[in-house]
Design an enzyme around this catalytic site. Structure first.
Site, PDB file in Angstrom:
ATOM      1  N   GLU A 170      -3.024  -8.944   2.459  1.00 10.70           N
ATOM      2  CA  GLU A 170      -3.503  -9.659   3.646  1.00 10.70           C
ATOM      3  C   GLU A 170      -5.018  -9.573   3.797  1.00 10.70           C
ATOM      4  OE1 GLU A 170      -3.004  -5.436   5.100  1.00 10.70           O
ATOM      5  OE2 GLU A 170      -2.053  -6.762   3.619  1.00 10.70           O
ATOM      6  N   HIS A 211      -4.024  -4.349  -0.480  1.00 12.39           N
ATOM      7  CA  HIS A 211      -3.704  -5.034   0.773  1.00 12.39           C
ATOM      8  C   HIS A 211      -3.775  -6.546   0.539  1.00 12.39           C
ATOM      9  CE1 HIS A 211      -3.679  -1.556   3.498  1.00 12.39           C
ATOM     10  NE2 HIS A 211      -4.604  -1.061   2.703  1.00 12.39           N
ATOM     11  N   CYS A 260       0.847  -1.198   0.000  1.00 14.10           N
ATOM     12  CA  CYS A 260       0.000   0.000   0.000  1.00 14.10           C
ATOM     13  C   CYS A 260       0.888   1.256   0.000  1.00 14.10           C
ATOM     14  CB  CYS A 260      -0.977  -0.032   1.163  1.00 14.10           C
ATOM     15  SG  CYS A 260      -2.349   1.142   0.973  1.00 14.10           S
TER      16      CYS A 260
END
Length: 208
Positions: A184, A182, A75
């Site tokens: 994750e 992102h 990011c």
């Protein structure tokens, strides 16, 4: 052993939990010597570019990058890898990859307004081959950002996404990698990309 850079502006919890799910050993640190000892570094980031550059241990990141060990920016962390940003005025970045960061205009070419920040799921389109995307298929990932990278050198562009502009979504050159979204929080593809980064770290450690 994966080092996560702690400079007060990173999504440390979600990144560390993702590494735990992948079975990776990691540590979170702001210490120069500790970070340089890592087999790979992850540079997370949430917030403004200028604030991040003021707080970031830039010399540590550059010194680590020069070792040839893998470095991944996520990011804002990805944006910091580039030369500069126009956010809150011109600010120089780490300069590890060529290109600049600019704000979504908020209006399409035909003058229609669109929402900024860009929030939501967009499909990745693979551009150049990379070990980061090895054996993976194009799918959707989760973005939250108002600024995006204009990668001047197409050779660093691994995958792109479209949100009224071409967004450099996955970038990389040599041992430097970045993901604008992102991973994750991006379900199966995001975790698979992180897993491939871990595999890169293992492979490069084996040949050092």
């Amino acid at each position: 052993m994966i080092g996560i850079v702690d400079y007060g502006m990173g999504n440390l919890f979600s990144v560390s939990k993702a590494l735990e799910r992948l079975g990776a050993d990691y540590f979170i640190s702001a210490n120069h010597s500790e970070l340089l000892e890592a087999d790979a570094l992850i540079l997370p980031g949430v917030g403004a570019f200028r604030d991040a550059m003021e707080r970031l241990p830039a010399n540590t990141i550059k010194e680590f990058a020069a070792t040839g060990k893998p470095l991944l920016g996520i990011c804002l962390g990805m944006q910091l890898l580039f030369e500069n940003s126009e956010e809150n005025g011109f600010t120089e970045g780490l300069g590890l990859l060529p290109g600049s960061v600019r704000r979504f205009p908020g209006r399409s070419e035909n003058g229609e307004p669109y929402k900024v920040p860009h929030m939501g799921w967009n499909r990745l389109k693979f551009v150049n081959a990379s070990p980061l995307t090895s054996n993976l298929e194009e799918d959707y990932v989760y973005f939250v950002h108002s600024y995006f990278v204009n990668a001047e050198n197409s050779e660093v562009l691994i995958a792109k996404a479209d949100y009224h502009e071409q967004v450099s979504a996955v970038v990389g050159r040599d041992n430097i990698f970045g993901m604008q979204f992102h991973p994750e929080k991006s379900s199966r593809l995001g975790m698979a990309l992180l897993d491939n980064f871990l595999k890169i770290a293992v492979e490069r450690k084996a040949v050092r």
